[in-house]
Scaffold this active site. Structure first.
Site, mmCIF file in Angstrom:
data_model
loop_
_atom_site.group_PDB
_atom_site.id
_atom_site.type_symbol
_atom_site.label_atom_id
_atom_site.label_comp_id
_atom_site.label_asym_id
_atom_site.label_seq_id
_atom_site.Cartn_x
_atom_site.Cartn_y
_atom_site.Cartn_z
ATOM 1 N N GLU A 137 94.190 0.551 81.630
ATOM 2 C CA GLU A 137 95.150 -0.031 80.687
ATOM 3 C C GLU A 137 96.292 -0.724 81.426
ATOM 4 O OE1 GLU A 137 94.478 -0.305 77.619
ATOM 5 O OE2 GLU A 137 92.710 0.966 77.718
ATOM 6 N N ASP A 205 88.690 -3.045 84.999
ATOM 7 C CA ASP A 205 87.997 -2.029 85.797
ATOM 8 C C ASP A 205 88.221 -2.265 87.282
ATOM 9 O OD1 ASP A 205 86.987 -0.888 83.499
ATOM 10 O OD2 ASP A 205 85.022 -1.851 83.655
#
EC number: 3.4.-.-
Length: 487
Positions: A137, A205
């Site tokens: 996030e 990621d």
């Protein structure tokens, strides 16, 4: 293929965005962003994103079940800031929030505001897995994914920009109406949105895994958590909510595994605070999962020394919930004797003392702890609550005035101060404190109304009247800054 639920449209936009903490810039690392990660300024400036984020947080306080638990708030903030310190291209402060929700999910919004669902603590096997979600996030934020998405749509479909922002804000106040509005706004651009989301997920990621590694966590925890999500879909008729807001095709999981294998193997010590936080959430905020909680504590009682300690702490909390303070105290005293400065144990013993009306004991313990940990907010808010319950209103009032000055965004302080001032018959100060709670929830008209009533109750031209009137002016300016996004 599953049909995407309407509620995921909002979550996708929310999950596509974040910002960050004032950075200390260092030499470029593996997380250094390409130029694309710092674009989107033509749609929203950083200051506008901060304003939007502030409004979002206020309305979230009003309409979402936020967990305003001082211990848990401090835990996720410490964990989040540890990760942020190892991120690049951080442009704003980060703030981390917990929502009491049994669905696995996490997302971020403008201004570096990251929201975690409490269910993450149940399904994260260790702190590295939880940190992997947070690092992902944080990477959405540093890459400015939501702002870039809106900028792309503004270029290709100009009406989307205003409609999406209005729909997001409407959704916070009226979820059903907001979802309907956003669904209409995004109609016709679905494939572009999905493609943009998948690219963002892989980018988050990649950047997140680097942050995870630099912060001292296990990079392999990211694909391990993803695999847990995939495994859950095999035994459930409904996919976890996080898979709707964070698409996980096979290629993404494979890519995460390949990237993790590029990092050296890392053995990360078990986190005692993570074990305590998970036990606390499961016992105090997920009581419908009582069989699972007891099964977990039984497993921990035969585990490592840290797990055994967490199991005992969990039993103490359950005994307190079951209104068995004497048994809870007997179980906790040996731990507190061995770890007298442990905040988790001090907080638990304070609750037990309150149940037994042993106020003097609680006050003495908290005052002694504050001598060692000066200005610790967990100890301060506990002590203020004990003063209130012991009817020592003057001491509570003095402490809470200092506390709310240093922690103006903590609803706990203002709610306690409202009650304390009411108990003393100080109606103007009660109204002023209540106004701050309303302001934190974005209810500015009501906050201004309370402050106006407080101003009318005090002497004309007095310091208190000047203080209340100045605060009214501040709230009106803040309200006007938010209104630009509602037009």
């Amino acid at each position: 293929m599953r049909k995407m639920p309407k509620k995921s449209l909002i979550a996708i936009l929310a999950s596509l965005l974040l910002l960050g903490n004032p950075p200390v810039f260092s030499a470029p690392t593996e997380n250094t962003l390409p130029d694309i990660g710092t674009t989107a300024s033509s749609t929203l400036s950083i200051n506008q994103e901060i304003i939007l984020g502030d409004l979002y947080v206020r309305l979230t306080r009003a309409y979402q079940p936020l967990i305003n638990d001082p211990l848990l708030t401090q835990y996720i903030d410490n964990l989040g800031q540890r990760l942020v310190k190892n991120a690049d291209s951080v442009k704003t402060p980060f703030h981390f929030y917990l929502v009491n929700n049994s669905e696995i999910n996490a997302y971020a919004f403008f201004g570096g505001n990251v929201v975690l669902h409490s269910a993450l603590f149940r399904y994260s096997n260790n702190e590295s897995e939880l940190a992997s979600v947070m690092a992902h996030e944080i990477s959405h934020v540093t890459q400015r994914h939501l702002a870039r998405f809106l900028e792309e749509q503004q270029r290709n479909t100009p009406f989307v920009w205003a409609g999406a922002i209005s729909s997001i804000l409407l959704m916070i106040a009226n979820p059903q109406a907001g979802m309907t509005a956003l669904g209409g706004t995004l109609a016709g651009i679905t494939q572009n949105r999905i493609s943009f989301t998948q690219a963002n997920e892989q980018e988050a990621d990649r950047i997140g895994m680097g942050i995870l590694n630099q912060a001292g966590f296990d990079p392999h925890a990211m694909p391990m958590f993803m695999q847990n999500l995939v495994d859950r879909t095999r035994y459930s008729s409904k996919a976890p909510e996080i898979l709707y807001t964070h698409p996980l095709p096979d290629s993404r999981l494979s890519d995460a595994r390949n990237r993790a294998n590029q990092y050296p193997a890392k053995s990360v010590p078990e986190s005692q605070d993570f074990l305590f936080a998970r036990i606390r959430i499961l016992t105090m905020y997920s009581t419908e999962q009582r069989p699972y909680i007891e099964q977990l504590m039984k497993k921990h009682s035969h585990g490592t020394a840290k797990e055994q300690l967490a199991a005992t702490y969990g039993r103490v909390l359950l005994l307190s919930i079951d209104k068995k303070p004497a048994e809870a105290k007997a179980a906790l005293l040996p731990l507190l004797d061995k770890y007298p400065d442990n905040l988790w144990f001090i907080d638990a013993m304070t609750d037990i003392d309150l149940d037994q009306k042993q106020y003097a004991s609680a006050i003495a313990r908290l005052q002694n702890a504050l001598k060692k940990q000066k200005n610790n907010p967990i100890l301060q808010i506990n002590l203020a609550n004990v003063y209130l319950q012991a009817k020592q209103y003057s001491q509570a009032s003095q402490l809470l005035f200092r506390y709310t000055f240093n922690n103006p965004n903590d609803p706990n302080g203002w709610k306690l101060l409202t009650e304390v001032e009411g108990k003393q018959g100080k109606r103007s100060e009660e109204l002023a404190a209540r106004a701050e709670t309303m302001a934190l929830e974005g209810r500015f008209d009501l906050a201004i109304q309370y402050l106006s009533q407080a101003s009318a109750r005090v002497k004309l031209g007095s310091y208190d009247q000047e203080r209340y009137d100045a605060r009214i002016d501040q709230l009106r300016q803040l309200q006007n800054s938010f209104n630009q996004f509602k037009k």
